[in-house]
Design an enzyme around this catalytic site. Sequence first.
Site, PDB file in Angstrom:
ATOM      1  N   ARG A 153       0.815  -1.212   0.000  1.00 49.91           N
ATOM      2  CA  ARG A 153       0.000   0.000   0.000  1.00 49.91           C
ATOM      3  C   ARG A 153       0.856   1.272   0.000  1.00 49.91           C
ATOM      4  NH1 ARG A 153      -3.556  -2.232   4.939  1.00 49.91           N
ATOM      5  NH2 ARG A 153      -1.654  -3.499   5.131  1.00 49.91           N
ATOM      6  N   ASN A 202       0.344   2.245   6.917  1.00 50.42           N
ATOM      7  CA  ASN A 202       0.258   1.362   5.752  1.00 50.42           C
ATOM      8  C   ASN A 202       0.341   2.115   4.432  1.00 50.42           C
ATOM      9  OD1 ASN A 202      -0.273  -1.062   7.334  1.00 50.42           O
ATOM     10  ND2 ASN A 202      -2.240  -0.097   7.784  1.00 50.42           N
ATOM     11  N   GLY A 207      -8.079  -4.561  12.510  1.00 58.08           N
ATOM     12  CA  GLY A 207      -8.810  -5.726  12.986  1.00 58.08           C
ATOM     13  C   GLY A 207      -9.752  -5.317  14.111  1.00 58.08           C
TER      14      GLY A 207
HETATM   15  C1  UD1 Z   1      -2.544  -5.709  11.192  1.00 57.03           C
HETATM   16  C2  UD1 Z   1      -3.495  -6.610  11.977  1.00 57.03           C
HETATM   17  C3  UD1 Z   1      -4.742  -5.814  12.340  1.00 57.03           C
HETATM   18  C4  UD1 Z   1      -4.334  -4.601  13.176  1.00 57.03           C
HETATM   19  C5  UD1 Z   1      -3.281  -3.753  12.427  1.00 57.03           C
HETATM   20  C6  UD1 Z   1      -2.696  -2.725  13.360  1.00 57.03           C
HETATM   21  C7  UD1 Z   1      -3.157  -8.947  11.354  1.00 57.03           C
HETATM   22  C8  UD1 Z   1      -3.658 -10.093  10.573  1.00 57.03           C
HETATM   23  N1  UD1 Z   1      -3.817  -7.793  11.210  1.00 57.03           N
HETATM   24  O1  UD1 Z   1      -3.179  -5.345   9.970  1.00 57.03           O
HETATM   25  O2  UD1 Z   1      -5.638  -6.619  13.089  1.00 57.03           O
HETATM   26  O3  UD1 Z   1      -5.468  -3.838  13.475  1.00 57.03           O
HETATM   27  O4  UD1 Z   1      -2.195  -4.574  11.983  1.00 57.03           O
HETATM   28  O5  UD1 Z   1      -1.832  -1.849  12.687  1.00 57.03           O
HETATM   29  O6  UD1 Z   1      -2.201  -9.097  12.082  1.00 57.03           O
HETATM   30  N2  UD1 Z   1       4.226  -8.813   8.236  1.00 57.03           N
HETATM   31  C9  UD1 Z   1       5.201  -9.770   8.150  1.00 57.03           C
HETATM   32  N3  UD1 Z   1       4.943 -10.882   7.427  1.00 57.03           N
HETATM   33  C10 UD1 Z   1       3.775 -11.095   6.773  1.00 57.03           C
HETATM   34  C11 UD1 Z   1       2.781 -10.111   6.871  1.00 57.03           C
HETATM   35  C12 UD1 Z   1       3.029  -8.980   7.612  1.00 57.03           C
HETATM   36  O7  UD1 Z   1       6.273  -9.628   8.724  1.00 57.03           O
HETATM   37  O8  UD1 Z   1       3.635 -12.161   6.141  1.00 57.03           O
HETATM   38  C13 UD1 Z   1       4.488  -7.594   9.049  1.00 57.03           C
HETATM   39  C14 UD1 Z   1       4.468  -6.300   8.247  1.00 57.03           C
HETATM   40  O9  UD1 Z   1       5.793  -5.959   7.808  1.00 57.03           O
HETATM   41  C15 UD1 Z   1       3.940  -5.278   9.243  1.00 57.03           C
HETATM   42  C16 UD1 Z   1       3.112  -6.110  10.200  1.00 57.03           C
HETATM   43  O10 UD1 Z   1       3.491  -7.459  10.005  1.00 57.03           O
HETATM   44  O11 UD1 Z   1       4.998  -4.657   9.952  1.00 57.03           O
HETATM   45  C17 UD1 Z   1       1.621  -5.941   9.985  1.00 57.03           C
HETATM   46  O12 UD1 Z   1       1.279  -6.274   8.660  1.00 57.03           O
HETATM   47  P1  UD1 Z   1       0.252  -5.393   7.827  1.00 57.03           P
HETATM   48  O13 UD1 Z   1       0.132  -6.026   6.486  1.00 57.03           O
HETATM   49  O14 UD1 Z   1       0.604  -3.985   7.900  1.00 57.03           O
HETATM   50  O15 UD1 Z   1      -1.112  -5.668   8.634  1.00 57.03           O
HETATM   51  P2  UD1 Z   1      -2.386  -4.711   8.735  1.00 57.03           P
HETATM   52  O16 UD1 Z   1      -3.199  -4.903   7.541  1.00 57.03           O
HETATM   53  O17 UD1 Z   1      -1.940  -3.346   9.045  1.00 57.03           O
HETATM   54 MG    MG Z   2      -0.123  -2.421   9.096  1.00 58.35          MG
END
Ligand code: UD1
Ligand code: MG
Length: 451
Positions: free
Chosen positions: A21, A235, A148
């Site tokens: 994003r 994001n 979430g």
């Molecule tokens: C996530 C939460 C959501 C919460 C929000 C808060 C989940 C499923 N969702 O959503 O409930 O309200 O954060 O900001 O957790 N990442 C990895 N590996 C992956 C996917 C993500 O390391 O396979 C890391 C990303 O780099 C990031 C973090 O995890 O730092 C969160 O991922 P992101 O895709 O931003 O989740 P949100 O959609 O923001």
């Molecule tokens: Mg996030």
Amino acid sequence: MGNQHKYKFSTIILAAGQGTRMRSKLPKVLHKLTGQPMVCHVLDAVAPLKPDHTIVVIAPHMDSVKHVVLAKSPKAKLAVQQKQLGTGNAVASAMPALKAYPGMVLVLYGDTPMISTETINTLLTAHQKNKVAISLLGMQPHPPTGYGRLVMKTEPFVERIVEEKDATAAEKKITHVWAGVMAFDAAFLAKNLPKLKPSKATGEYYLTALIEMAAAQKLKTLMVSIAVDEAMGVNSRAQLADAEKIIQQRLRARAMENGATLIDPATVYLSADTKLGTDVVIHPHVVFGPGVSIADDVEIRSFCHIEGATVASQAIVGPYARLRPGTTVGQGAHVGNFVELKQTKLGKGAKANHLSYIGDADVGEDANIGAGTITCNYDGVANKYKTTIGKNASIGSNTSLVAPVMIGEGAMVGAGSVITVDVAKDAMAIARAPQINKTGKAKAFRLKKKK
Ligand code: UD1
Ligand code: MG
């Protein structure tokens, strides 16, 4: 606060997502806030609580993130998540580094840079006190889009988190959301992570699904409420700008609490590590990049850009000055308008007041650099050379100092000189074409042209 707490914990910081994003080539957590990558803000927030282990989860191609993390926290461990299969899978990639860890495991997201040490401490303290399996930070942003949603029958206990992508219309109306910070009992986490199933809607392994698993085992998840400012997720570029605004406000407030005057705070941009002494006065429209330290009683006038520089007490900088990395401005020294200093030491009481570039130079105490003085420090190919100016020396206006070159103590350089040879102590150097005055020549010239 700090290390006086009575709990034992380790932390896992998730940073493996590319952050689609953001629409960027740069991994999301390397985007900067107040001049510092987001992931470093998260590391800064947790470090004072002294976690036993700090594990940062990155994707296989993220050497850039690894270097940034290790530069900030040399003791951090990196774990590689082979494929970005979701936040639950990311935490699972870090678990081998924790083995049979007995304390709490705090999961932080690399894109949640607003989190403070105090807030983390509050969560871990509540977790410990309430003896829950999971605890998390909840907030109520308006609108709650993208987060979430926390499904709670009896607040503050959470039954499950439903991701926006999977939520029903009714669930989307829930105002409490998860802020991206969660603490687990380590044994619970180790036992249940391998049982995570991918989401039906997205195929991702959600960390948030662990809450339902806890509930099914009659284990509780506690929500600790915080303000949105403390943990907004970043994001997109728009959220990055929102976060910057909030952090800038905090930094300005802190600078003022510590005794600096900001005449128009909203126009002063600080870095996370900017140090301002007491009775410093910052005029409107000043930008501080990383690595700046300003001592007491300094005045920074409008429209300055300062980065990687140290300014000693009572100095006056600006208006319109640029201090670049490696610069030190001595006590009571003056740097005036349109003066650029780079990798330069300006001695105590020295003055460079107008229109100059001084790079790779050492300027002695009380020396005076005339308007338009330029240190010619670059050979145009690859090398930079040093200029040394002794104390009490005086450099006439519009002088080019072709480095490497030394101007001795108390020496004078005539205006308009191009100095290529060292000037001895107390000598005077004049290096310009001699002037010729021709009597009556102007009048004669004019008459000739009129004919
Ligand atoms: C996530 C939460 C959501 C919460 C929000 C808060 C989940 C499923 N969702 O959503 O409930 O309200 O954060 O900001 O957790 N990442 C990895 N590996 C992956 C996917 C993500 O390391 O396979 C890391 C990303 O780099 C990031 C973090 O995890 O730092 C969160 O991922 P992101 O895709 O931003 O989740 P949100 O959609 O923001
Ligand atoms: Mg996030």
